[in-house]
Each structure stands twice: as structure tokens, then as C-alpha cells.
Design a protein around this motif. Structure first.
Motif, short mmCIF file in Angstrom:
data_model
loop_
_atom_site.label_atom_id
_atom_site.label_comp_id
_atom_site.label_asym_id
_atom_site.label_seq_id
_atom_site.Cartn_x
_atom_site.Cartn_y
_atom_site.Cartn_z
N GLY A 537 0.79 -1.22 0.00
CA GLY A 537 0.00 0.00 0.00
C GLY A 537 0.82 1.27 0.00
N VAL A 538 2.14 1.15 -0.16
CA VAL A 538 3.02 2.33 -0.19
C VAL A 538 3.22 2.75 -1.64
CG1 VAL A 538 5.29 3.23 0.41
CG2 VAL A 538 4.16 1.59 1.91
N ALA A 539 3.10 4.03 -1.91
CA ALA A 539 3.19 4.51 -3.29
C ALA A 539 4.61 4.42 -3.84
CB ALA A 539 2.68 5.94 -3.38
N ALA A 540 5.60 4.82 -3.05
CA ALA A 540 6.98 4.87 -3.52
C ALA A 540 7.58 3.49 -3.65
CB ALA A 540 7.83 5.72 -2.58
N LEU A 541 8.38 3.27 -4.69
CA LEU A 541 9.09 2.00 -4.82
C LEU A 541 10.15 1.84 -3.74
CD1 LEU A 541 9.75 1.39 -8.64
CD2 LEU A 541 8.31 0.06 -7.09
N PHE A 542 10.74 2.97 -3.36
CA PHE A 542 11.82 2.94 -2.37
C PHE A 542 11.50 3.91 -1.24
CE2 PHE A 542 13.67 2.35 -6.68
CZ PHE A 542 13.90 0.99 -6.59
N PRO A 543 10.50 3.58 -0.41
CA PRO A 543 10.05 4.53 0.63
C PRO A 543 11.12 4.83 1.67
CG PRO A 543 9.08 2.35 0.96
CD PRO A 543 9.74 2.32 -0.39
N GLU A 544 12.12 3.96 1.80
CA GLU A 544 13.16 4.21 2.79
C GLU A 544 13.99 5.45 2.46
OE1 GLU A 544 15.01 1.26 -0.18
OE2 GLU A 544 13.05 1.66 0.73
N LEU A 545 13.91 5.91 1.20
CA LEU A 545 14.66 7.10 0.81
C LEU A 545 13.90 8.38 1.09
CD1 LEU A 545 16.06 5.91 -2.66
CD2 LEU A 545 17.16 5.77 -0.41
N ALA A 546 12.65 8.26 1.51
CA ALA A 546 11.83 9.45 1.70
C ALA A 546 12.04 10.10 3.06
CB ALA A 546 10.35 9.10 1.54
N ALA A 547 12.69 9.42 4.00
CA ALA A 547 12.78 9.92 5.38
C ALA A 547 13.99 10.78 5.65
CB ALA A 547 12.77 8.74 6.35
N SER A 548 14.77 11.09 4.62
CA SER A 548 16.04 11.80 4.86
C SER A 548 15.89 13.31 4.85
CB SER A 548 17.05 11.42 3.77
OG SER A 548 16.66 11.94 2.53
N GLY A 549 14.78 13.84 4.36
CA GLY A 549 14.62 15.28 4.28
C GLY A 549 15.20 15.87 3.01
N SER A 550 15.93 15.09 2.22
CA SER A 550 16.48 15.57 0.95
C SER A 550 15.78 14.83 -0.17
CB SER A 550 17.99 15.34 0.91
OG SER A 550 18.30 13.98 1.15
N SER A 551 16.23 15.05 -1.42
CA SER A 551 15.60 14.37 -2.54
C SER A 551 15.90 12.88 -2.48
CB SER A 551 16.13 14.95 -3.86
OG SER A 551 17.50 14.62 -4.02
N TYR A 552 15.11 12.10 -3.20
CA TYR A 552 15.30 10.65 -3.18
C TYR A 552 16.68 10.28 -3.70
CZ TYR A 552 10.34 9.75 -2.18
OH TYR A 552 9.10 9.68 -1.58
N GLY A 553 17.11 10.94 -4.79
CA GLY A 553 18.43 10.63 -5.35
C GLY A 553 19.55 10.97 -4.40
N ASP A 554 19.45 12.13 -3.75
CA ASP A 554 20.48 12.52 -2.78
C ASP A 554 20.49 11.56 -1.59
OD1 ASP A 554 21.22 14.60 -4.37
OD2 ASP A 554 20.26 16.16 -3.17
N ALA A 555 19.30 11.15 -1.17
CA ALA A 555 19.21 10.22 -0.04
C ALA A 555 19.90 8.90 -0.39
CB ALA A 555 17.75 9.98 0.33
N PHE A 556 19.70 8.42 -1.63
CA PHE A 556 20.37 7.18 -2.02
C PHE A 556 21.88 7.36 -2.02
CE2 PHE A 556 22.41 4.39 -5.04
CZ PHE A 556 21.91 3.15 -4.66
#
Length: 645
Positions: A537-556
């Protein structure tokens, strides 16, 4: 002549006798003066008095141990210094901007707690030869603190990546504290001083976290201690930048809200400036940057028509922050001349790429950071970008000033002689094969030790993002921000839809596209992974990258790519964008047309106006054949049952 009290005679010879006390114990000294003549004995006894007094003074001062008053002094001084440094660190984080206040708070708390864990470790175990090593990190934090989550462990590892700087600064600080208090710097005393410094650090960290979570709890007590009134003043000082700025009608949103709630008449009592041009000249560079963004919303993020992405705004904020730190927070733009800009330019070229990414840099000047830099300075592209942002602000302010400073900005933007395609080196197929031999893809020891070989494979961003980059040539943000609904079948072809969604925007209009998934990606079970994500039920493929406060790419990049680099899986000089260049290079070597390469990579065709205007997108069934020309750099991997947690 008066008899010397420490002089005695026995068997015709004179002896020197004295006693000294230390910590309640009495020490006796008896020495032969090697003479039978009383006058000579008196002279030698007087000399012994002076020698032993000085020597004993040194012995007393060189003893191991620090008095309670000095311990308390060291602790307090450290707590105050660390408190100020943490406030500066938090201000820098806010200056860089965050889209989500809750995520920003969480990130800062992780930093505070990471510093807390490291300080406790130093207090308890000291700083040994292995401090900061992988073994030290694993034994003390991964194994020794099994309750810590992965993100917190990553933050601790980032702090320990500067272990040499931390160790040197801590020992230097201990020596300085002892010297300032006239205490001999024995090895034991250095350790004792260091322990007090760690206690002071822990005290400051505890206070910072308390204020972070409940900032208003101690407000009344703070105001009382500062002898400040709790009410709103009846008038604003007229000799400040804030007065001139607010009088011009650009009151900061939060300040304006507070003023309107406390006394709306305050703003009304402020007279308009007599000279509008003087207002811009009196602004500091930080205030001018805010005024520029307020006057030009098309540059700011947060609008559908914004010309800047979140990353561009972050880069803009970084340039302004560095300039303000170099020139001084109170220096007006009108006072900055070309020589000062030239000195800033030279400073930026020497600044290390990791500046202000470690808490140690928060309280340091740019010159001090440069002195600690043992590597290269900022790249030419980064320095050029900083100078262009500053030119933007100076030009804007200059048009609102009677006598703007004359600055030849062309002298500070250096031409890059490299051909554009050579600016970023591309991966080779063999280098990618070596990367995918890593434990993340072949088997890790545990969830928190993904880089160490073992038996477990988790299918998260660490596993899939590099694979997708290697077979699509997409930008890291395009892959990292993907949502479940971006994986779709169109015209009987499974594709990754790169478009604007709730997780982020795309770089340009030509970036919107459908990228076929290579057969190798499907073989490894990517569609099964997507279905598992859909069921959660989570929209993002990689929701673990959403919790960093930065963009998904930067978080990765921060969470995984740096870990790959530290593990030696990424060759020197290569970055994530090197994968995109790898795909472009391979396609060109296979004589794939420019139009099809542009369709895959999201580029604008530059070679021909006809091609740009009239050529339609290549059908997906043909583009699927294009992506399948990529070398199978993951051919050695076996499909594994999908494992998310």
C-alpha cells in the motif's frame, strides 16, 4: 652569620636535610655537601634551597590528577563551545532548506544522537588506534548497540568517517585546556581532561535535543537570565538591516506574523525609507538573497512554473551561506568590492568538497576548514556555479543602488577546456560487473551489515537502483523517486514511466518519457518486487529514501553510494552519473541513432532542427531492443525470492 636551618654536621662533614609534603605525605631529603668548611656549606645549602624549591614545584605541578574546580571549568567551557557549535550546525541545516519540517527534525535528532553515542564511547573507552575503523564501528555500535536502527548507524558512521579529525581535535582541545589552567599535560591528565570535555559535550547535546523537542519550555527562564522583556517592543531600532528591510515592505514571513499577532501597529509606525536605493545597498548578502527570491518567485521551488528544482535552490543557498560566512554576517553588499570577491574565489577553490558535512566544521572559519583539508578543493564546475549565483544577487541589488560596486565577474568564472562528454568519466562494463559482485547483490551478513558478505539478499533501493541505472541510463533522481504506478505495460512492453509525481518533478520537458525495462531486469525479479510493494500500500518503490529530508536521489547517494565507495566497489573518479554516461557510450558504440539515444536518455536532439521538430518518439518495441543491447553486467546474479524486511 646566622645558622642555616637545613644544615647539619656529622663526623666533620656538613649535610643538607629538608622535608617536603605532598598529599599529606612527608618526604625527607638528606644530601652530603662534600665539605668540612662551614662558610662553604652555608653557600651550598642556600643553593640547594633554590634548586629543590624549583624542582619540587615542578614535581607538584607535573603530578597526575586534576582538581575538582579545574574539572568543572573544563566541563563548562566545553559545554558552552559545543552548544554554540550545535546552534550554528542547526542554522546551517535550516539555511540549506528542507521540504518537510518533520523529516528535517528527525535528521537533526539523528545527528545529535549520533554525536552523543560517539562522545559516550570516547568517555568510556578513550581513543585507541582502531578508533573510527570498521572493526571499531561494528563492535561498539552495530553489535554493541543492537537497538539502533539503520539510519542512526549510518549517521554514526558518517561522524566516524572523520575519526582522525575528531581524535586530533579532542586531544588538542584537552592539551589546550590543561595549558590554560597551568596543569602539566601528562598522558593521564590529557585523558582526564578529555573525559571532562566529553561530559561537557554530552551536556550540550542533551540540552540541544531538549530545546529541539520542546523549544518553549525554558523560554521564560532564558529571557529572565538575559534580562530581556517578554513583551513586544514599542518600536524597532532604526539603525539595523532589519529596519531597512522591513520598511521596504519585505518583512520575513515568520517575523511579520509574530509582529502582527503581538502589535499590528508596530509595522504601521515605521516610516518608509527616504531613499529606496539605499535599502538594497545596506542589505547583507543573506537579506538580499531573501529579497531576490521574494521578488522573483519563478526562481524559487514550490511552484509548478518554477525555473529551479529543489536541488538548484539548495545549491543557491549553499553559495549564499559560504559568501556570508566569508564576508561576515553583518557586512552590507555595498561594502563588498572586487578584491574581496577575488579573495572569496580563491578561498572557494581551496575548500574541500565535504565542507560543512561534518559537525566539526560548524564552528570553524573557511580558512580553518581549508587548513584541515588534505585533498583537493572544490571542482571548477562547483566554484563557477557559486560565483554565478553570487553574480545574480549582486546584479539584482546593484540595479537598486545609486553607486553599486564594480565587479568584473568574468574573472571569477573559469572556462572548462574539457569537451562536455569528457567531463564525467563513464563506467566500463567490467567495472560494473565488479560493483555487482558486492555483498548487497550476492548476499549480506545482516540487515545492518549489508556490505559484509553473507547469505541474505534484501530487495530495496540498495539492490535495485544501481541495476536500473545500468540498464536504463536514467538520472539517479528519476529512478530513486519512482512510484509503484510508474511501472506499467504499454504496447506490450514493460516500462518505467519517468514523469512528475507526488515524489518529485523531472528535470526538463524532454525528460518525460517511458523507458523499457531490459530483459535482464525482468529476469532478476523486478516485477515481483513491484507487486510486493503494491501489496504494502506504499506509493513509492523505495520509501526508505523518503525519510532523509532531501531528494530521493540525494538520499540514495548518502545512504548507499558512499557506502559502496568506502567498500572499494566504485573506482576513483566515478560517480552515479557515470552510469548514465556508460549507457550513452555503449549505445553510441553499437551505432544506435542519436534520436533513439535521446529518446532513451531524455535528451533534446541538438544536431538538427528537423529532427527536433518533426521526428516522433521511437516505438517502445524498438526501444526495448535498444535497451537489450546493453551488456548483461548482472548475468552472474541468480533471481532470489523477494525480501523487503
Amino acid at each position: 652569620m646566622k645558622h642555616h636551618p637545613n644544615l647539619v654536621r656529622r663526623d666533620g662533614q656538613f649535610y643538607y636535610r629538608a622535608s617536603f609534603s605532598l598529599d599529606g605525605k612527608v618526604f625527607l631529603i638528606r644530601l652530603s655537601l662534600k665539605t668540612a668548611v662551614r662558610s662553604v656549606a652555608r653557600e651550598r645549602a642556600a643553593l640547594m634551597d633554590r634548586i629543590l624549591k624549583d624542582r619540587w614545584h615542578n614535581i607538584v605541578n607535573e603530578q597526575d590528577g586534576i582538581g575538582e574546580a579545574d574539572k568543572a571549568s573544563i566541563l563548562r567551557a566545553t559545554a558552552l563551545k559545543v552548544r554554540d557549535g550545535l546552534e550554528t550546525l542547526h542554522a546551517n541545516e535550516q539555511a540549506n532548506g528542507h521540504d518537510d519540517a518533520e523529516d528535517a527534525t528527525l535528521e537533526h535528532l539523528r545527528t545529535l544522537r549520533g554525536l552523543d553515542y560517539v562522545a559516550r564511547d570516547i568517555f568510556t573507552n578513550g581513543i585507541g588506534p582502531s578508533f573510527g575503523s570498521h572493526g571499531h564501528f561494528s563492535s561498539r555500535f552495530v553489535e554493541g548497540m543492537p537497538h539502533l536502527d539503520w539510519d542512526q548507524l549510518q549517521r554514526i558512521q558518517e561522524i566516524l568517517s572523520n575519526s582522525a579529525l575528531v581524535a586530533a581535535a579532542t586531544d588538542d582541545g584537552a592539551r589546550k585546556a590543561l595549558t590554560e589552567r597551568n596543569i602539566y599535560a601528562t598522558p593521564a591528565n590529557i585523558v582526564l581532561a578529555r573525559r571532562q570535555m566529553m561530559l561537557g559535550t554530552l551536556l550540550a547535546l542533551r540540552e540541544a535535543e531538549k530545546q529541539m523537542l520542546a523549544p518553549a519550555d525554558d523560554l521564560d527562564q532564558l529571557l529572565a537570565s538575559l534580562e530581556m522583556p517578554t513583551g513586544m517592543p514599542g518600536a524597532m531600532p532604526t539603525d539595523t538591516h532589519e529596519y531597512r528591510y522591513s520598511a521596504a515592505g519585505h518583512v520575513h514571513r515568520d517575523a511579520g506574523l509574530a509582529m502582527s499577532q503581538a502589535d499590528a501597529s508596530v509595522v504601521a509606525t515605521i516610516p518608509p525609507p527616504t531613499d529606496a536605493t539605499a535599502t538594497a545597498g545596506g542589505m547583507t548578502i543573506t537579506v538580499a538573497a531573501k529579497a531576490f527570491l521574494a521578488a522573483n518567485p519563478k526562481f524559487d521551488q514550490g511552484f509548478a512554473t518554477s525555473r529551479w528544482t529543489d536541488k538548484t535552490r539548495s545549491q543557491f543557498d549553499s553559495a549564499i551561506f559560504l559568501a556570508a560566512k566569508f564576508f561576515g554576517q553583518d557586512v552590507a553588499i555595498a561594502a563588498i568590492d572586487e578584491n574581496m570577491v577575488a579573495e572569496l574565489f580563491r578561498t572557494l577553490r581551496c575548500l574541500p568538497p565535504n565542507h560543512h558535512k561534518t559537525p566539526a566544521h560548524a564552528g570553524m572559519t573557511l580558512e580553518e576548514i581549508i587548513e584541515s583539508n588534505r585533498g583537493t578543493g572544490l571542482s571548477l564546475a562547483t566554484t563557477n556555479r557559486h560565483m554565478r549565483f553570487l553574480k545574480l544577487i549582486f546584479d539584482w541589488a546593484g540595479r537598486r543602488m545609486a553607486n553599486p560596486p564594480v565587479i568584473e565577474w568574468g574573472a571569477f568564472v573559469e572556462a572548462d577546456s574539457r569537451v562536455k562528454r569528457d567531463k564525467r568519466p563513464a563506467f566500463t562494463a567490467s567495472e560494473l560487473e565488479a560493483l555487482f559482485q558486492g555483498a548487497v547483490w550476492s548476499g549480506s551478513e545482516s540487515r545492518t551489515r549489508r556490505i559484509k558478505p553473507g547469505l541474505h539478499v534484501w530487495h530495496d533501493s540498495a539492490y535495485w537502483v544501481p541495476i536500473l541505472l545500468a540498464y536504463t541510463g536514467a538520472r539517479r533522481e528519476e529512478v530513486a523517486k519512482a512510484i509503484v504506478d510508474d511501472i506499467a505495460m504499454i504496447d506490450d512492453v514493460w516500462v518505467l514511466r519517468i514523469r512528475e509525481t507526488e515524489t518529485g518533478r523531472v528535470k526538463t520537458a524532454s525528460s518525460v518519457r517511458d523507458v523499457p525495462l531490459a530483459d535482464e531486469v525482468l529476469r532478476l525479479g523486478f516485477l515481483d518486487f513491484v507487486e510486493h510493494r503494491r501489496q504494502t500500500g506504499v506509493a513509492a518503490l523505495f520509501p526508505e529514501l523518503a525519510a532523509s529530508g532531501s531528494s530521493y536521489g540525494d538520499a540514495f547517494y548518502k545512504k548507499w553510494w558512499r557506502a559502496f565507495m568506502r567498500a572499494g566497489l566504485v573506482p576513483d573518479g566515478k560517480d552515479m552519473h557515470s552510469m548514465r554516461h556508460y549507457v550513452a557510450t555503449v549505445l553510441a558504440e553499437h551505432d544506435i541513432s542519436e534520436e533513439r539515444r535521446a529518446d532513451l536518455l531524455g535528451h533534446t536532439i541538438l544536431s538538427s532542427e528537423t529532427a527536433r521538430t518533426y521526428t516522433k518518439r521511437t516505438p517502445l518495441r524498438i526501444m526495448r531492443d535498444v535497451v537489450n543491447t546493453m551488456p548483461r553486467v548482472t548475468a552472474h546474479l541468480k533471481p532470489m525470492p523477494i525480501k523487503l524486511t
